[in-house]
Design an enzyme around this catalytic site. Structure first.
Site, PDB file in Angstrom:
ATOM      1  N   CYS A 147       0.777  -1.004   0.153  1.00 10.13           N
ATOM      2  CA  CYS A 147       0.173   0.057  -0.003  1.00 10.13           C
ATOM      3  C   CYS A 147       0.817   1.337  -0.111  1.00 10.13           C
ATOM      4  O   CYS A 147       1.445   1.722   0.897  1.00 10.13           O
ATOM      5  CB  CYS A 147      -0.830   0.040   1.230  1.00 10.13           C
ATOM      6  SG  CYS A 147      -1.902   1.416   1.277  1.00 10.13           S
ATOM      7  N   CYS A 150      -0.390   3.975   2.057  1.00  9.36           N
ATOM      8  CA  CYS A 150      -0.179   3.804   3.511  1.00  9.36           C
ATOM      9  C   CYS A 150       1.088   4.163   3.944  1.00  9.36           C
ATOM     10  O   CYS A 150       1.370   4.741   4.965  1.00  9.36           O
ATOM     11  CB  CYS A 150      -0.778   2.593   3.948  1.00  9.36           C
ATOM     12  SG  CYS A 150      -2.274   1.873   3.328  1.00  9.36           S
ATOM     13  N   ASP A 151       2.060   3.569   3.267  1.00  7.64           N
ATOM     14  CA  ASP A 151       3.536   3.619   3.528  1.00  7.64           C
ATOM     15  C   ASP A 151       4.507   4.513   2.974  1.00  7.64           C
ATOM     16  O   ASP A 151       5.629   4.801   3.223  1.00  7.64           O
ATOM     17  CB  ASP A 151       4.052   2.345   3.575  1.00  7.64           C
ATOM     18  CG  ASP A 151       3.250   1.156   4.414  1.00  7.64           C
ATOM     19  OD1 ASP A 151       2.602   1.682   5.405  1.00  7.64           O
ATOM     20  OD2 ASP A 151       2.931   0.051   4.097  1.00  7.64           O
TER      21      ASP A 151
END
Ligand code: NAP
Length: 319
Positions: A147, A150-151
């Site tokens: 992701c 997300c990261d």
């Protein structure tokens, strides 16, 4: 709520009853909920994570009609949820469905308990797949990610690799250029699968280097990812390339394991339906990316949600 024991006479009154239980709160599930709740059907939506599904993890959705500048994935997910709530849908997040028991009244089993519903719509979407190569599992969360939204921010001024050549891979490689100083796009063929517009952008981006006919063989490092060991299959050359992170975008797997034995799935686990989006189990419908269909797009998932709602209403009217 305690689990429902079907042999217990008290069970009839202990479970919550709904006209439709929707499993999954992505664009398909929430659109269906907007339609069924707005039609006056008592609607439950169960979501194992937060509403929005994959969309909520997308930076921007550029090809959903009505938003000329695009719309943030999280924002679109929130709009969909608020719209479903406005019409009275009961949306319950962080509650994963473990089983659906068919019948005239279906049982929808979660860790919290069992709901009874006259119809069920499965709209559970897909999860990203991995490659299963050496080091992938070991470094998950320590440089290996599925992701970028997300990261990605953890990789400011670092070097990362994105594995895959489809829309997800190229879109997320472009997104990662906001943080990383260099992004390798590792693709096994000499032509990207992604849409033309993404290919143009990736090829023009000075931070992106595409490694053609290249297969990831191993993710390497001590405590965190330090390099990737890749094979250029046309030349049969192996190289160890320094990277701080590896993002996998090599396709998707439908979230349908809980339906095995209840409704027919294809060889990849996608749900088989008829033209009315009904599965092989009466009164259980499917919509969106988890279903066998030709277009994995937000607009299509939303459209299938609306269509499923129409056929569910028809099914309930005829019960
Ligand atoms: P995808 O289109 O199936 O692409 C997967 C990519 O991974 C392909 O390039 C494939 O290579 C590669 N791959 C698969 N197995 C591999 C392996 N063992 N080793 C190396 N590479 C491997 O998956 P996706 O990109 O996640 O997209 C899924 C669906 O969602 C698609 O229909 C896509 O159009 C849609 N989507 C749309 C958007 C958008 O419109 N904005 C965004 C994201 C996703 P090959 O090309 O050689 O097969």
């Amino acid at each position: 709520m305690r689990p429902l024991d079907v042999n217990d006479p008290a069970a009839e009154t202990s479970a919550e009853h709904f006209d439709v239980a929707i499993v999954g709160a992505g664009p398909a599930g929430l659109t269906a909920a907007i339609y069924t709740a707005r039609s006056g059907l008592k609607t439950l939506v169960l979501e194992r994570q937060m509403a929005g599904g994959q969309v909520a993890m997308s930076d921007i959705i550029e090809n959903y009609p009505g938003f000329p500048q695009g719309i943030g994935g999280f924002e679109l997910a929130e709009h969909l949820k608020q719209q479903a709530l406005r019409f009275g849908a009961d949306v319950r997040e962080i509650e994963e469905v473990e089983k659906v028991v068919p019948g005239t009244v279906k049982q929808v089993v979660t860790a919290e308990g069992t709901y009874r519903a006259r119809s069920v719509l499965v709209a559970t979407g897909v999860d990203p797949k991995g490659l299963g190569c050496a080091g992938e599992e070991k470094f998950r969360g320590r440089g290996v990610s599925y992701c970028a939204t997300c990261d990605g921010a953890f990789f400011k001024d670092k070097v990362v690799a994105v594995i895959g050549g489809g829309n997800s891979a190229v879109e997320e490689a472009l997104y990662l250029t906001r943080f990383a100083r260099k992004v390798y796009l590792v693709h096994r063929r000499d032509e990207l699968r992604a849409d033309w517009i993404y290919v143009q952008r990736a090829e023009a981006d000075p931070k992106i280097e595409i490694l053609w006919t290249c297969q990831l063989r191993e993710v390497r490092g001590e405590d965190r990812v330090e390099s990737m060991y890749v094979e250029f299959t046309d030349k049969q050359e192996l190289h160890d390339i320094k990277v701080d992170g590896v993002f996998f975008y090599v396709g998707q797997r439908p979230n349908t394991a809980f339906l095995e034995g209840t409704a027919q799935l294809d060889a990849q686990g996608f749900i088989v339906t008829n033209d009315h989006l009904q599965t092989t189990s009466s009164g259980i419908y499917a919509a969106g990316d988890c279903r066998v269909n030709d277009l994995k797009q937000v607009v299509w998932a939303a459209a299938e949600g609306a269509l499923a709602a129409k056929w569910i209403q028809h099914y309930l009217d005829n019960l």
